[in-house]
Design an enzyme around this catalytic site. Structure first.
Site, PDB file in Angstrom:
ATOM      1  N   ASP A  74       0.882  -1.163   0.000  1.00 38.76           N
ATOM      2  CA  ASP A  74       0.000   0.000   0.000  1.00 38.76           C
ATOM      3  C   ASP A  74       0.926   1.221   0.000  1.00 38.76           C
ATOM      4  OD1 ASP A  74      -2.424   1.535   0.388  1.00 38.76           O
ATOM      5  OD2 ASP A  74      -1.707   1.874   2.422  1.00 38.76           O
TER       6      ASP A  74
ATOM      7  N   ASP B 132      -1.466  -0.629   6.037  1.00 41.29           N
ATOM      8  CA  ASP B 132      -1.706  -0.189   7.420  1.00 41.29           C
ATOM      9  C   ASP B 132      -3.083   0.413   7.648  1.00 41.29           C
ATOM     10  OD1 ASP B 132      -1.524   2.225   6.136  1.00 41.29           O
ATOM     11  OD2 ASP B 132      -0.428   3.202   7.741  1.00 41.29           O
TER      12      ASP B 132
ATOM     13  N   ASP C 133      -7.218  -1.421   3.889  1.00 40.22           N
ATOM     14  CA  ASP C 133      -6.367  -2.542   3.486  1.00 40.22           C
ATOM     15  C   ASP C 133      -6.829  -3.861   4.096  1.00 40.22           C
ATOM     16  OD1 ASP C 133      -4.720  -0.672   2.224  1.00 40.22           O
ATOM     17  OD2 ASP C 133      -3.536  -0.369   4.023  1.00 40.22           O
TER      18      ASP C 133
END
Length: 718
Positions: free
Chosen positions: A401, A597, A601
């Site tokens: 991410d 995080d 996600d």
């Protein structure tokens, strides 16, 4: 905070699920707060308390750790007198039992209690494995302790030879197996549930408009059509449509988009998002299970369910050993019945079935897992799911991410350009002076940049903020303004040329205006972590493909990817589609580790072959991942891959030692060397069994030498 920054498009860190709001209102712009960027920095300290992952063989809930711990200690206390007062054990070591009436019945009585209590989890598991027609560890253990118990009881009652009395072996068997399972359960203890964390994103109460009054109710009491007030800094209690007001809404926990989005009348807002700079009135359009947040909850639930069915290596080995031992016992029974008497045949068969019990096999995997988990925790890596750790060694694609993982998740000043005869330092010092009283993250980034460059920030007076335009302050008798495009529009000024290319790269561009003339511009963007480049290069050197996924727009994503040398980019991805992108990579035959995080996600972390949560992330991300990094250093991903490979090597070595002992000992116990005059006595088999357990335990200890620091992981590749 300066509302103009919101127009310029900045939002919070995508990963943080508990921001408080920012409250700049006109002249009172100085009472905001940046929204708790570090709210979740301490999660790693909480992790590992809560639930239990569940042993496939015998159900799973958090009580299992306590059950096995309690059983182990009780059985250990009972095992000492059982072993020492077992007539067979006394014969083996050559000491006599005290001449006390009934002393020979201590071992049978305590052994029976141990079989009934300590053997119960294994016997229940064995029945489950028989029902599911999948013989494994529990059936192998169950068979050995049942045979040892029946044989010992019959020997104590004088029904068969006293040489088949194995109370001491039964006691040791139960204690060692309980220890193995307790170690295993403890290493699997899970952190708090991802679903509870998602639910925690909703506010505790909502303010519903009823006529002329405002009533505080629980979000669960809201109905479609209700109108609620969302104050600055508060969370939206349910999905709905804005009917009054306009605000920059931080949707990062839902969309992953790092910039706050302007929402005004007629726009949709989602439960759990934060109105950062001003209040809204929202008409509720979806509640409960129909909200976007509930949809994410369902995705996490499904993905968690689908990833927990992997078969364990030791169970497979135990399944093969079960058939191997059973086959050997049947062949031994047939052969010995032909060449010897029934008593000798019974002795051989019992010896085979007891020796087949996997002492070392029962400890081989749990010990490695336990030491790996403990070693990892000291290296800042929390392993929640053993299966995830096992899978990490075969990962060939790491999906990062962007926000808060490869980047810092907080704005930093990139470029500064001066105009009208001013240099960069002068422009930055004036901008910092104007922004000094603002609490907005962009304002703080500007002040921080000026401080880091050790610039002298002049005194400013008359600070004010104009919604969606900019901040204004008086500095050395001149009016200095800092803001986005609306500020230039209001002043009738043209942007500086340099700003165009910065905007194309996804940066927020702010202009500095003094007395009606543009004197400079700044670009502010999410700063790339210096360690990210090293992490990407190191992964490439391991032959691992690096992919980036983000809710950010294509230009921002492409700029970061180009800078880091990333192989593939998924940009503008909404949270409900992040898990789809993981699935897309998996369909291409890739084994995917997802590193993220944010709440957005969570479904992707749960869906990936390995979910890795960066430590500064949210509760939800942490609870959805199999592995959690205490640090936010992306190089730590390498530590996990190296740890996984080392642990797998140790597991394989231990399985070969443990199973290898069985492969050799079972035929010897069956009497394969009887034609040349060697029949392995039960006592020798028991000693070899203990020896293989010691070898397995010592081999597992070697994992403690592993250095898991990111620096060591990088150095190991050089």
């Amino acid at each position: 905070m300066s509302p103009h920054h919101e127009h310029a498009g900045h939002g919070h860190h995508a990963g943080h699920g508990a921001q408080v709001g920012l409250g700049d209102h006109g002249d009172h712009a100085d009472h905001g707060s940046d929204g708790g960027h570090h709210d979740h920095a301490d999660h790693e300290s909480d992790a590992g308390h809560g639930g239990h992952h569940g042993h496939e063989g015998h159900g799973g809930h958090e009580g299992h750790v306590a059950v096995f711990r309690r059983l182990f200690w009780i059985m250990l206390v009972l095992a000492v007198p059982t072993v020492l007062l077992s007539p067979m054990f006394a014969d083996l070591l050559g000491y006599g039992l005290p001449d006390v009436p009934g002393i020979t019945w201590v071992a049978p009585v305590l052994g029976t209690v141990m079989f009934a209590l300590g053997g119960q989890p294994f016997l229940t598991g064995a029945v489950d494995e028989i029902r599911s027609r999948k013989p494994g560890m529990m059936l192998l253990i169950g068979m050995a302790i049942t045979v040892a118990f029946a044989s010992s009881l019959a020997a104590s009652l004088g029904l068969i030879s006293h040489e088949l009395e194995f109370w001491w072996e039964l006691a040791l068997l139960i204690v060692i197996m309980l220890l193995g399972h307790w170690i295993e359960m403890r290493s699997l203890a899970q952190t708090s549930s991802a679903l509870d964390s998602l639910a925690a994103l909703l506010p505790d109460e909502a303010e519903r408009v009823e006529g002329d009054s405002i009533v505080t109710v629980a979000p669960t009491d809201l109905r479609v059509g209700d109108v609620v007030i969302v104050r600055p800094g508060a969370r939206v209690p349910a999905d709905g449509t804005v009917v009054q007001g306009a605000a920059a809404v931080d949707e990062s926990m839902i969309t992953g988009e790092s910039k706050a989005v302007r929402r005004s009348e007629g726009d949709q807002v989602v439960a759990g998002t934060v109105a950062t700079d001003s209040g809204l009135r929202v008409e509720i359009s979806a509640v409960g299970d129909d909200t976007a947040l509930a949809g994410i909850q369902r995705l996490v639930e499904q993905a968690q369910g689908s990833s927990s069915r992997a078969q364990r290596l030791a169970d497979k080995a135990a399944g093969w050993l079960f058939w191997y031992a059973l086959g050997a016992a049947i062949i031994a029974a047939i052969v010995w019945l032909v060449v010897a008497d029934p008593a000798t045949t019974l002795e051989r068969v019992i010896t085979v079935l007891i020796i087949a019990c996997p002492h070392a096999l029962g400890l081989a995997i749990p010990l490695v897992v336990s030491i790996t988990t403990e070693r990892a925790a000291r290296g800042g890596v929390l392993i929640k799911d053993r299966l995830a750790l096992e899978r990490t060694r075969s990962v060939d694609t790491v999906l990062f991410d962007k926000t808060g993982t490869l980047t810092r998740g907080e704005p930093a000043v990139g470029h500064v350009v001066g105009a009208a005869g001013l240099n960069e330092s002068q422009v930055l010092a004036l901008a910092a002076a104007a922004e000094l009283d603002s609490e907005h993250p962009l304002a703080r980034a500007i002040v921080r940049a000026a401080t880091e460059r050790e610039l002298e920030i002049p005194a400013a007076t008359g600070f004010s903020a104009s919604p969606a335009v900019g901040v204004t302050a008086t500095i050395d008798g001149s009016t200095v303004r800092v803001g986005g495009p609306y500020l230039l529009e209001e002043e009738g000024l043209d942007p500086l040329e340099a700003g165009g290319s910065w905007a194309e790269d996804g940066a927020t561009v702010l202009h500095v205006v003094r007395d009606g003339a543009v004197i400079g511009a700044l670009s502010v963007s999410d700063e790339i972590r210096p360690e990210s480049r090293e992490a990407v290069d190191a992964l490439h050197s391991l032959g691992i493909q690096v992919v980036m996924i983000t809710g950010d727009a294509e230009p921002v994503a492409r700029a970061v990817a180009a800078d880091l040398g990333i192989d593939e980019v998924f940009a503008g991805v909404r949270p409900e589609h992040k898990a789809d992108k993981v699935a897309e990579l998996q369909e291409r035959g890739r084994t995917v580790a997802m590193v993220g995080d944010g709440v957005n996600d969570a479904p992707a972390l749960a869906r990936a072959d390995v979910g890795i949560a960066i430590g500064a992330g949210t509760d939800v991300a942490i609870a959805s991942a199999g592995v959690i990094l205490a640090s936010d250093d992306p190089r730590s991903v390498l530590s996990i891959i190296q740890l996984s490979r080392a642990a797998y090597r140790k597991m394989q070595q231990n399985l070969w030692w443990a199973a290898g002992y069985n492969l050799v000992a079972v035929p010897l116990a069956a009497g394969v060397l009887a034609p040349v005059g060697f029949v392995m006595p039960m006592a020798v088999g028991a000693i070899l069994m203990s020896l293989s357990t010691v070898i397995v335990a010592l081999n597992a200890q070697l994992l403690r030498r592993l250095d898991l620091s990111p620096e060591a992981s990088i150095a190991a590749l050089r």
